[in-house]
Design an enzyme around this catalytic site. Sequence first.
Site, PDB file in Angstrom:
ATOM      1  N   THR A  85       0.820  -1.106   0.000  1.00 19.17           N
ATOM      2  CA  THR A  85      -0.010   0.084   0.039  1.00 19.17           C
ATOM      3  C   THR A  85       0.783   1.221  -0.025  1.00 19.17           C
ATOM      4  O   THR A  85       0.979   1.812   0.962  1.00 19.17           O
ATOM      5  CB  THR A  85      -0.962   0.214   1.266  1.00 19.17           C
ATOM      6  OG1 THR A  85      -0.168   0.082   2.420  1.00 19.17           O
ATOM      7  CG2 THR A  85      -2.080  -1.206   1.061  1.00 19.17           C
ATOM      8  N   ARG A 151       9.933  -6.506  11.661  1.00 25.95           N
ATOM      9  CA  ARG A 151      10.997  -5.515  11.643  1.00 25.95           C
ATOM     10  C   ARG A 151      12.021  -6.017  10.413  1.00 25.95           C
ATOM     11  O   ARG A 151      12.311  -7.154  10.472  1.00 25.95           O
ATOM     12  CB  ARG A 151      11.744  -5.491  12.817  1.00 25.95           C
ATOM     13  CG  ARG A 151      11.212  -4.982  13.860  1.00 25.95           C
ATOM     14  CD  ARG A 151      11.681  -5.326  15.394  1.00 25.95           C
ATOM     15  NE  ARG A 151      11.599  -6.854  15.562  1.00 25.95           N
ATOM     16  CZ  ARG A 151      12.503  -7.554  16.390  1.00 25.95           C
ATOM     17  NH1 ARG A 151      13.202  -6.724  17.094  1.00 25.95           N
ATOM     18  NH2 ARG A 151      12.468  -8.795  16.760  1.00 25.95           N
ATOM     19  N   GLU A 152      12.384  -5.217   9.578  1.00 25.03           N
ATOM     20  CA  GLU A 152      13.201  -5.662   8.333  1.00 25.03           C
ATOM     21  C   GLU A 152      14.702  -6.006   9.201  1.00 25.03           C
ATOM     22  O   GLU A 152      15.042  -5.251  10.011  1.00 25.03           O
ATOM     23  CB  GLU A 152      13.381  -4.629   7.430  1.00 25.03           C
ATOM     24  CG  GLU A 152      12.294  -4.207   6.586  1.00 25.03           C
ATOM     25  CD  GLU A 152      12.493  -3.665   5.426  1.00 25.03           C
ATOM     26  OE1 GLU A 152      13.776  -3.700   4.709  1.00 25.03           O
ATOM     27  OE2 GLU A 152      11.726  -2.740   4.917  1.00 25.03           O
ATOM     28  N   ASN A 212       3.322   2.608  14.781  1.00 23.94           N
ATOM     29  CA  ASN A 212       4.155   3.117  13.902  1.00 23.94           C
ATOM     30  C   ASN A 212       4.384   4.454  14.238  1.00 23.94           C
ATOM     31  O   ASN A 212       5.329   5.233  14.217  1.00 23.94           O
ATOM     32  CB  ASN A 212       3.916   2.923  12.292  1.00 23.94           C
ATOM     33  CG  ASN A 212       4.359   1.631  11.770  1.00 23.94           C
ATOM     34  OD1 ASN A 212       5.215   0.804  12.331  1.00 23.94           O
ATOM     35  ND2 ASN A 212       4.173   1.240  10.478  1.00 23.94           N
ATOM     36  N   PHE A 253      14.665   3.182  20.800  1.00 25.39           N
ATOM     37  CA  PHE A 253      13.864   4.291  19.632  1.00 25.39           C
ATOM     38  C   PHE A 253      14.214   5.702  20.163  1.00 25.39           C
ATOM     39  O   PHE A 253      13.747   6.531  19.888  1.00 25.39           O
ATOM     40  CB  PHE A 253      12.684   3.864  19.416  1.00 25.39           C
ATOM     41  CG  PHE A 253      12.179   2.978  18.426  1.00 25.39           C
ATOM     42  CD1 PHE A 253      12.320   3.060  17.006  1.00 25.39           C
ATOM     43  CD2 PHE A 253      12.129   1.643  18.916  1.00 25.39           C
ATOM     44  CE1 PHE A 253      11.830   1.881  16.184  1.00 25.39           C
ATOM     45  CE2 PHE A 253      11.879   0.086  18.100  1.00 25.39           C
ATOM     46  CZ  PHE A 253      11.659   0.492  16.983  1.00 25.39           C
ATOM     47  N   CYS A 264       7.598   1.519   5.483  1.00 26.58           N
ATOM     48  CA  CYS A 264       6.651   1.585   6.467  1.00 26.58           C
ATOM     49  C   CYS A 264       6.423   2.926   7.018  1.00 26.58           C
ATOM     50  O   CYS A 264       5.387   3.598   6.969  1.00 26.58           O
ATOM     51  CB  CYS A 264       6.772   0.528   7.422  1.00 26.58           C
ATOM     52  SG  CYS A 264       6.563  -0.983   6.908  1.00 26.58           S
ATOM     53  N   ARG A 333      14.124   2.174   0.115  1.00 23.03           N
ATOM     54  CA  ARG A 333      12.875   3.148   0.094  1.00 23.03           C
ATOM     55  C   ARG A 333      13.172   4.228   1.029  1.00 23.03           C
ATOM     56  O   ARG A 333      13.104   3.576   2.422  1.00 23.03           O
ATOM     57  CB  ARG A 333      11.793   2.315   0.336  1.00 23.03           C
ATOM     58  CG  ARG A 333      11.396   1.043  -0.833  1.00 23.03           C
ATOM     59  CD  ARG A 333       9.972   0.362  -0.418  1.00 23.03           C
ATOM     60  NE  ARG A 333      10.447  -0.525   0.759  1.00 23.03           N
ATOM     61  CZ  ARG A 333       9.551  -1.457   1.205  1.00 23.03           C
ATOM     62  NH1 ARG A 333       8.276  -1.221   0.818  1.00 23.03           N
ATOM     63  NH2 ARG A 333       9.716  -2.210   2.304  1.00 23.03           N
TER      64      ARG A 333
END
Length: 435
Positions: A85, A151-152, A212, A253, A264, A333
């Site tokens: 998306t 999580r990549e 997110n 984070f 994302c 990306r």
Amino acid sequence: MRISVIGVGYLGAVHAAAMADLGHTVVGVDVDEGKIAALSEAQAPFFEPGLPEVLASATATGRLRFTTDFAAVADADVHFVAVGTPQSAGSDAADLRFVDAAFASLLEHVSPGDVIVGKSTVPVGTAARLAQLVAERAPGVTLVWNPEFLREGFAVQDTVSPDRLVYGVPTGEVGERAARILDEVYASAVSAGTPVIVTDYATAELVKVAANAFLATKISFINAMAEIAEVTGADVTQLADAIGHDARIGRRFLNAGVGFGGGCLPKDIRAFSARARELGRGESVRFLDEVDQINLRRRQRVVDLVQEEAGRLDGVRVAVLGLAFKPHSDDIRDSPALDIAVRLAEGGAIVTATDPEAIANARRRAPHLAYVDSAVEAARDADIVLLITEWPEFTSLDPHTLGDLVTHKTIIDGRNALNPDTWRTAGWRYRGLGR
């Protein structure tokens, strides 16, 4: 169980392979013939640690196959929709064309009693709309929304052992049955004690985008503090350590640097804001616009630091260490690293860039940059070295060895991942962000 996965990009390929490795019989379907050909040979079309091994293992059992033929889903009872998306062109809103196309094709081949499971990240309200479509075109089929939280770099682990499972289901016995079926799909995780939240469609959709949005806000918060630290002489890393000891805040984070990127967080917070405006509640998430702007400002800050250190950009030789948006990934990306490299080149700098996995992808996006295979090659004769993606290969570099290669010993640590004292002792001028 017999499972189909519609869309075998990053999310779908990992999900299909992991489900088959857990013992289910899985068919992955996609219109991209290149992806299907690679996956059919147990070759991952992108870099993700652990995925090649899981693909090989699952394919060898005969439980996993891939095809471009949508009719193959007819043999399955549970159908996962895992298409992308992306952000719409010219808008912050999510582009749902691929989701709508996947449902249109899928509904031609499902049978009463089947369960369709949406995993794509969608604006709140999408599942209710699609549930109505399912009811009209495939009576007896149930729609569930089951957001992903991958999580990549850890996607296989997060699929097999998620930290929570969320099921958005319709009310009544139909929803209860669908939840039981998903419990069977995720039996290994459920039996291991993974929390399961069974809720309505809207809440399930919001869980993903809210998570997110919170993570993006936390990252931009500490980067806002870095901006203040830079003009006051404070150290944002020590600040993060201190406030991170507060259990209400936590240290994760809270790493200041060049900010977040990837496929994302950036597009999801923009789509969330766009959907809130459509619902007449744009003011409720207006802070996300500033979160986005803070994030983007940190990229320009690195470019400005290069100019501060060199006195100019034109002709300055810059080694850029990192191109992927995060380590252990080849994903470029919305990558801060690649964006910074491009901005520097556009300003006249002579950029030589490297990354352990993302060079091929970066070259397709920015062919005008010079790429080399190692940090040593990138740093040779450089005026300034930039560490932008904190790969272990870069954070473990020896400052003495690197110092023998460069023209000027100046390093800008875009992730605050290095020990400043170690580099300064070795004769380097060290610049961090917010330090």
